[in-house]
Design a protein around this motif. Structure first.
Motif, PDB file in Angstrom:
ATOM      1  N   MET A   1     -20.573 -10.751  19.578  1.00 58.58           N
ATOM      2  CA  MET A   1     -19.645  -9.658  19.809  1.00 58.58           C
ATOM      3  C   MET A   1     -18.200 -10.144  19.734  1.00 58.58           C
ATOM      4  O   MET A   1     -17.320  -9.419  19.246  1.00 58.58           O
ATOM      5  N   ASP A   2     -17.935 -11.362  20.187  1.00 62.01           N
ATOM      6  CA  ASP A   2     -16.591 -11.924  20.033  1.00 62.01           C
ATOM      7  C   ASP A   2     -16.192 -11.961  18.560  1.00 62.01           C
ATOM      8  O   ASP A   2     -15.063 -11.615  18.192  1.00 62.01           O
ATOM      9  N   CYS A   3     -17.141 -12.398  17.703  1.00 62.35           N
ATOM     10  CA  CYS A   3     -16.860 -12.466  16.256  1.00 62.35           C
ATOM     11  C   CYS A   3     -16.580 -11.083  15.693  1.00 62.35           C
ATOM     12  O   CYS A   3     -15.627 -10.883  14.927  1.00 62.35           O
ATOM     13  N   LEU A   4     -17.421 -10.108  16.063  1.00 60.04           N
ATOM     14  CA  LEU A   4     -17.276  -8.764  15.511  1.00 60.04           C
ATOM     15  C   LEU A   4     -15.977  -8.100  15.963  1.00 60.04           C
ATOM     16  O   LEU A   4     -15.368  -7.335  15.215  1.00 60.04           O
ATOM     17  N   GLU A   5     -15.549  -8.413  17.172  1.00 60.78           N
ATOM     18  CA  GLU A   5     -14.301  -7.829  17.650  1.00 60.78           C
ATOM     19  C   GLU A   5     -13.077  -8.513  17.054  1.00 60.78           C
ATOM     20  O   GLU A   5     -11.992  -7.930  17.017  1.00 60.78           O
ATOM     21  N   ALA A   6     -13.255  -9.730  16.544  1.00 58.92           N
ATOM     22  CA  ALA A   6     -12.116 -10.467  15.990  1.00 58.92           C
ATOM     23  C   ALA A   6     -11.915 -10.206  14.499  1.00 58.92           C
ATOM     24  O   ALA A   6     -10.821 -10.418  13.973  1.00 58.92           O
ATOM     25  N   ILE A   7     -12.967  -9.754  13.802  1.00 63.17           N
ATOM     26  CA  ILE A   7     -12.847  -9.513  12.364  1.00 63.17           C
ATOM     27  C   ILE A   7     -11.870  -8.375  12.111  1.00 63.17           C
ATOM     28  O   ILE A   7     -11.894  -7.353  12.798  1.00 63.17           O
ATOM     29  N   GLU A   8     -11.032  -8.525  11.119  1.00 66.00           N
ATOM     30  CA  GLU A   8     -10.073  -7.480  10.774  1.00 66.00           C
ATOM     31  C   GLU A   8     -10.818  -6.230  10.347  1.00 66.00           C
ATOM     32  O   GLU A   8     -11.631  -6.250   9.420  1.00 66.00           O
ATOM     33  N   ALA A   9     -10.554  -5.141  11.027  1.00 62.07           N
ATOM     34  CA  ALA A   9     -11.285  -3.897  10.777  1.00 62.07           C
ATOM     35  C   ALA A   9     -10.699  -3.141   9.610  1.00 62.07           C
ATOM     36  O   ALA A   9      -9.516  -3.226   9.315  1.00 62.07           O
ATOM     37  N   GLY A  10     -11.572  -2.386   8.962  1.00 59.55           N
ATOM     38  CA  GLY A  10     -11.123  -1.530   7.867  1.00 59.55           C
ATOM     39  C   GLY A  10     -10.820  -2.333   6.621  1.00 59.55           C
ATOM     40  O   GLY A  10     -10.747  -3.554   6.611  1.00 59.55           O
ATOM     41  N   SER A  11     -10.655  -1.644   5.537  1.00 57.86           N
ATOM     42  CA  SER A  11     -10.343  -2.278   4.267  1.00 57.86           C
ATOM     43  C   SER A  11      -8.861  -2.109   3.976  1.00 57.86           C
ATOM     44  O   SER A  11      -8.124  -1.483   4.729  1.00 57.86           O
ATOM     45  N   ASP A  12      -8.429  -2.685   2.886  1.00 58.71           N
ATOM     46  CA  ASP A  12      -7.034  -2.554   2.478  1.00 58.71           C
ATOM     47  C   ASP A  12      -6.849  -1.401   1.502  1.00 58.71           C
ATOM     48  O   ASP A  12      -5.896  -1.361   0.742  1.00 58.71           O
ATOM     49  N   ALA A  13      -7.770  -0.427   1.566  1.00 58.92           N
ATOM     50  CA  ALA A  13      -7.739   0.670   0.596  1.00 58.92           C
ATOM     51  C   ALA A  13      -6.434   1.452   0.671  1.00 58.92           C
ATOM     52  O   ALA A  13      -5.916   1.914  -0.344  1.00 58.92           O
ATOM     53  N   ALA A  14      -5.884   1.621   1.879  1.00 60.45           N
ATOM     54  CA  ALA A  14      -4.662   2.417   2.011  1.00 60.45           C
ATOM     55  C   ALA A  14      -3.474   1.763   1.323  1.00 60.45           C
ATOM     56  O   ALA A  14      -2.513   2.444   0.945  1.00 60.45           O
ATOM     57  N   ALA A  15      -3.535   0.437   1.150  1.00 55.94           N
ATOM     58  CA  ALA A  15      -2.420  -0.270   0.515  1.00 55.94           C
ATOM     59  C   ALA A  15      -2.514  -0.281  -1.007  1.00 55.94           C
ATOM     60  O   ALA A  15      -1.575  -0.702  -1.683  1.00 55.94           O
ATOM     61  N   LEU A  16      -3.624   0.205  -1.550  1.00 62.62           N
ATOM     62  CA  LEU A  16      -3.817   0.222  -3.000  1.00 62.62           C
ATOM     63  C   LEU A  16      -3.182   1.470  -3.597  1.00 62.62           C
ATOM     64  O   LEU A  16      -2.825   2.405  -2.891  1.00 62.62           O
ATOM     65  N   PRO A  17      -3.041   1.517  -4.923  1.00 68.31           N
ATOM     66  CA  PRO A  17      -2.507   2.727  -5.561  1.00 68.31           C
ATOM     67  C   PRO A  17      -3.391   3.948  -5.284  1.00 68.31           C
ATOM     68  O   PRO A  17      -4.606   3.829  -5.128  1.00 68.31           O
ATOM     69  N   PHE A  18      -2.775   5.112  -5.260  1.00 65.10           N
ATOM     70  CA  PHE A  18      -3.488   6.346  -4.958  1.00 65.10           C
ATOM     71  C   PHE A  18      -4.550   6.658  -6.008  1.00 65.10           C
ATOM     72  O   PHE A  18      -4.295   6.627  -7.216  1.00 65.10           O
ATOM     73  N   ARG A  19      -5.758   6.968  -5.532  1.00 58.26           N
ATOM     74  CA  ARG A  19      -6.869   7.397  -6.378  1.00 58.26           C
ATOM     75  C   ARG A  19      -7.653   8.477  -5.640  1.00 58.26           C
ATOM     76  O   ARG A  19      -8.011   8.308  -4.472  1.00 58.26           O
ATOM     77  N   MET A  20      -7.944   9.579  -6.329  1.00 55.58           N
ATOM     78  CA  MET A  20      -8.803  10.608  -5.746  1.00 55.58           C
ATOM     79  C   MET A  20      -9.678  11.248  -6.813  1.00 55.58           C
ATOM     80  O   MET A  20      -9.190  11.985  -7.673  1.00 55.58           O
ATOM     81  N   PRO A  21     -10.992  10.981  -6.804  1.00 56.70           N
ATOM     82  CA  PRO A  21     -11.900  11.706  -7.694  1.00 56.70           C
ATOM     83  C   PRO A  21     -11.963  13.177  -7.290  1.00 56.70           C
ATOM     84  O   PRO A  21     -12.083  13.494  -6.101  1.00 56.70           O
ATOM     85  N   VAL A  22     -11.872  14.071  -8.256  1.00 52.30           N
ATOM     86  CA  VAL A  22     -11.892  15.504  -7.976  1.00 52.30           C
ATOM     87  C   VAL A  22     -13.342  15.963  -7.857  1.00 52.30           C
ATOM     88  O   VAL A  22     -14.108  15.928  -8.824  1.00 52.30           O
ATOM     89  N   GLN A  23     -13.718  16.378  -6.638  1.00 58.42           N
ATOM     90  CA  GLN A  23     -15.082  16.843  -6.389  1.00 58.42           C
ATOM     91  C   GLN A  23     -15.267  18.319  -6.730  1.00 58.42           C
ATOM     92  O   GLN A  23     -16.349  18.746  -7.100  1.00 58.42           O
ATOM     93  N   TRP A  24     -14.193  19.070  -6.618  1.00 61.14           N
ATOM     94  CA  TRP A  24     -14.329  20.523  -6.804  1.00 61.14           C
ATOM     95  C   TRP A  24     -12.955  21.110  -7.063  1.00 61.14           C
ATOM     96  O   TRP A  24     -11.964  20.717  -6.441  1.00 61.14           O
ATOM     97  N   VAL A  25     -12.891  22.056  -7.998  1.00 53.50           N
ATOM     98  CA  VAL A  25     -11.663  22.799  -8.233  1.00 53.50           C
ATOM     99  C   VAL A  25     -11.763  24.105  -7.451  1.00 53.50           C
ATOM    100  O   VAL A  25     -12.618  24.944  -7.728  1.00 53.50           O
ATOM    101  N   CYS A  26     -10.895  24.244  -6.446  1.00 55.92           N
ATOM    102  CA  CYS A  26     -10.935  25.395  -5.534  1.00 55.92           C
ATOM    103  C   CYS A  26     -10.046  26.513  -6.090  1.00 55.92           C
ATOM    104  O   CYS A  26      -8.828  26.354  -6.197  1.00 55.92           O
ATOM    105  N   ARG A  27     -10.669  27.635  -6.429  1.00 57.20           N
ATOM    106  CA  ARG A  27      -9.940  28.741  -7.039  1.00 57.20           C
ATOM    107  C   ARG A  27     -10.402  30.047  -6.385  1.00 57.20           C
ATOM    108  O   ARG A  27     -11.118  30.857  -6.991  1.00 57.20           O
ATOM    109  N   PRO A  28     -10.050  30.294  -5.114  1.00 56.77           N
ATOM    110  CA  PRO A  28     -10.549  31.499  -4.429  1.00 56.77           C
ATOM    111  C   PRO A  28      -9.953  32.785  -4.972  1.00 56.77           C
ATOM    112  O   PRO A  28     -10.569  33.847  -4.870  1.00 56.77           O
TER     113      PRO A  28
END
Length: 613
Positions: free
Chosen positions: A207-234
């Motif tokens: 548990m000491d090891c798991l609490e010390a590991i840096e959490a999360g990925s560095d995804a937020a620091a990368l360039p913006f990417r968003m796959p379009v799942q749906w085109v919303c046209r109500p």
């Protein structure tokens, strides 16, 4: 109070290393087992457990009936727990080799891995395989937990030997962080608390090891990417593009691009279920409203305008094969990358990788759980980043087009830039013009059936009659092609696939020339016949199944091939050692037993006339 961060990790290793027991122990020590769960666990431990009168913590994770009956983990089980400082999502993954694909699935979203080793057994092939896959999937923080120390009298020398072996093995894998510690998941030593059994070990607990590991990925620091799942046209006044942000951050007013078309716009609104945002980041599900009316379809990607992904139809990738039938180059499948779905094929296997020695060896196919470096060709360009740069946009799965089963997972290494330099040349004289001057409608008559079924005889009779009628034709006979175009191919499944692919491409060129093409080829696989059909236009592929019983084909055996195959002199012979997959819905079925060649040819000519060919 600051919100706790979240660490995603998985447990993996060989069979019976104690992965499920470890997670059960973590849940127990975290006091996350309710009274009713405890009563159920005690009852099932007595009935199904492996610890005598003690509690079998593995039963908390093994939820499938087959898992409980066999005492193994089959599917990936996810559990949530928390400490005072951090939240965790843990994936319990299978140890059996046949479920390696499930383990890879669990690794695809993890930030860290706990690799268990049974202290009694040391490093095993599956331990090495899972370690390699963990590295392959981009996990950089690893904890080696040498489990069942209670079964080896908590011997320091046993732990030290396993630790040293693993450190030597893992050195080339490039883990950023690697902790090694001895534990007993069953007794709880060195899991949450240190216990008294191993005073010689002064390092951290699990548990000491798991609490010390840096959490999360560095995804937020990368360039913006968003796959379009749906085109919303109500309604006519709103058009939004829905999806989860894979990487980067996005603010109102930012410029975004559609890589496939190059169109650029700015973000006018970031709408969510809970109201509009001024900023969103990786992991957020959003509905983007752009300032301009641009063409964006489901499956496409929205990306930062000043940091766009690669766009290519060919690339190199590491592929983990996940199906019992081997991967054969040239065989078409579906590739799902992000929200996009495109037809693709592995065009070449550069080499496969021995996960125990990291040795690269030549290969013409990949078997279940094998990993290979491959060239992949898609039917159109797709947007992606190399996996080493962006885990979210650099991975894909391969899907069988018949069963819809996931058959492989891929990690993109890099684009094959030469593919982007090859463009289709516009032709002034096209297929319609070539066909018009010949006064005919081109098509392919694809004769399929067992060797000796009468395919070549029928094709020859039909061509003679068409020639007499002034039609322009060509025959592509399987035997004749193997004297030239396909002379370097054998009769393995991989070679048969390539044989059909080449023949189909030549048939397509002949149709482009305005010809009526007669292909006489055993072509035993439905997948490849479907591939040939899809190369051509609507109504241009006419499949003729010459359905002659195997016994009659053998009785004819004018070339003596069946006799040699029965003696083992011709390996992989269709109908003897290799299977034939009959067409399910051919344009015409000829009964080779009850129909004479002349009658069969007459039926084929009648079909052509009916179809205006």
């Amino acid at each position: 109070m600051a919100e706790k961060d979240l660490l995603r990790f998985l447990t993996c290793g060989s069979v019976d290393d104690g992965k499920s027991t470890l997670i059960g122990r973590l849940l127990w020590d975290a006091k996350l087992i309710f009274d009713d769960q405890m009563r159920t666990l005690e009852a099932e431990s007595r009935r199904l457990g492996t610890q005598g009168d003690g509690i079998d913590f593995a039963l908390l994770l093994d939820g499938l009936q087959a898992e409980r009956e066999q005492g193994i983990t089959i599917d990936v089980a996810y559990r949530f727990f928390a400490t005072e400082t951090r939240k965790f999502i843990v994936a319990d993954t299978p140890g059996h080799e046949q479920y390696t694909r499930n383990m890879a699935t669990g690794a695809s979203t993890a930030d860290a891995a706990v690799i268990l080793v049974d202290a009694r057994k040391g490093l095993l092939p599956q331990t090495r395989r899972h370690s390699f896959i963990v590295s392959l999937m981009g996990i950089r923080h690893v904890v080696l937990a040498v489990n069942k120390m209670d079964a080896v009298d908590y011997g320091e020398a046993v732990f030290a030997a396993i630790r040293d072996d693993y450190l030597a093995f893992a050195a080339p894998l490039g883990f950023a962080g690697l902790d090694c510690l001895p534990i007993s998941a069953l007794k709880g030593d060195m899991v949450y608390s240190r216990g008294d059994a191993m005073p010689w070990y002064g390092g951290p607990t699990l548990m000491d090891c798991l609490e010390a590991i840096e959490a999360g990925s560095d995804a937020a620091a990368l360039p913006f990417r968003m796959p379009v799942q749906w085109v919303c046209r109500p309604d006519a006044n709103f058009r939004g593009y829905c999806g989860s942000i894979e990487s980067g951050t996005l603010r109102v007013g930012d410029r975004v691009a559609v890589p496939s078309s190059g169109q650029v716009s700015t973000v006018r609104r970031i709408a969510t279920f809970n109201g509009d945002l001024q900023e969103a980041a990786a992991g957020d599900a959003v509905n983007l409203v752009l300032a301009d009316e641009i063409d964006v379809s489901r499956g496409e990607m929205l990306a930062a305008a000043d940091a766009r992904p690669d766009l290519c139809d060919q690339f190199m990738a590491k592929i983990i094969w996940m199906h019992g039938d081997p991967l054969l180059p040239g065989r078409k499948c579906l590739m799902k990358i992000g929200a996009d779905l495109v037809a693709a094929q592995v065009s070449e296997i550069k080499h496969k990788i021995n996960v125990n020695t990291f040795e690269e060896t030549a290969a013409r196919s990949l078997a279940l759980n094998e990993i290979g470096m491959c060239n992949v060709a898609a039917d159109r360009a797709v947007a992606f980043d190399p996996y080493g740069r962006n885990r979210g946009t650099g991975r894909f799965i391969l899907i069988d087009r018949y069963s819809n089963a996931t058959v492989g997972a891929g990690l993109i290494e890099h684009a094959l830039r030469r593919a982007t330099n090859v463009h289709r040349q516009k032709e002034t004289v096209d297929k319609a013009a070539r066909a018009a001057i010949k006064g005919q409608k081109p098509c392919v008559l694809w004769f399929t059936g067992l060797s000796g079924s009468g395919k070549s005889t029928l094709a020859d009779l039909v061509e003679r009659e068409l020639h007499a009628r002034g039609r322009h034709t060509v025959i592509l006979d399987g035997d004749n092609l193997r004297h030239g175009l396909n002379r370097n191919l054998g009769f393995t499944d991989a070679d048969r696939v390539e044989n059909i692919r080449r023949t189909a491409e030549v048939a397509k060129l002949c149709v482009e020339a305005g010809l009526i093409v007669l292909v006489s080829l055993i072509s035993p696989f439905r997948t490849e016949r479907r591939m040939a059909r899809e190369l051509l236009g609507e109504g241009e592929f006419l499949e003729i199944f010459v359905d002659t019983p195997l016994a009659l084909c053998e009785a004819r055996d004018v070339k003596g091939l069946y006799a040699k195959a029965r003696k083992g002199e011709i390996p992989n012979f269709t109908g003897v050692q290799a299977p034939y997959e009959p067409p399910e819905a051919p344009e015409l079925r000829i009964d080779g037993d009850a129909t004479t060649p002349e009658e069969g040819a007459a039926r084929i000519l009648e079909m052509l006339q009916t179809r205006g060919r």
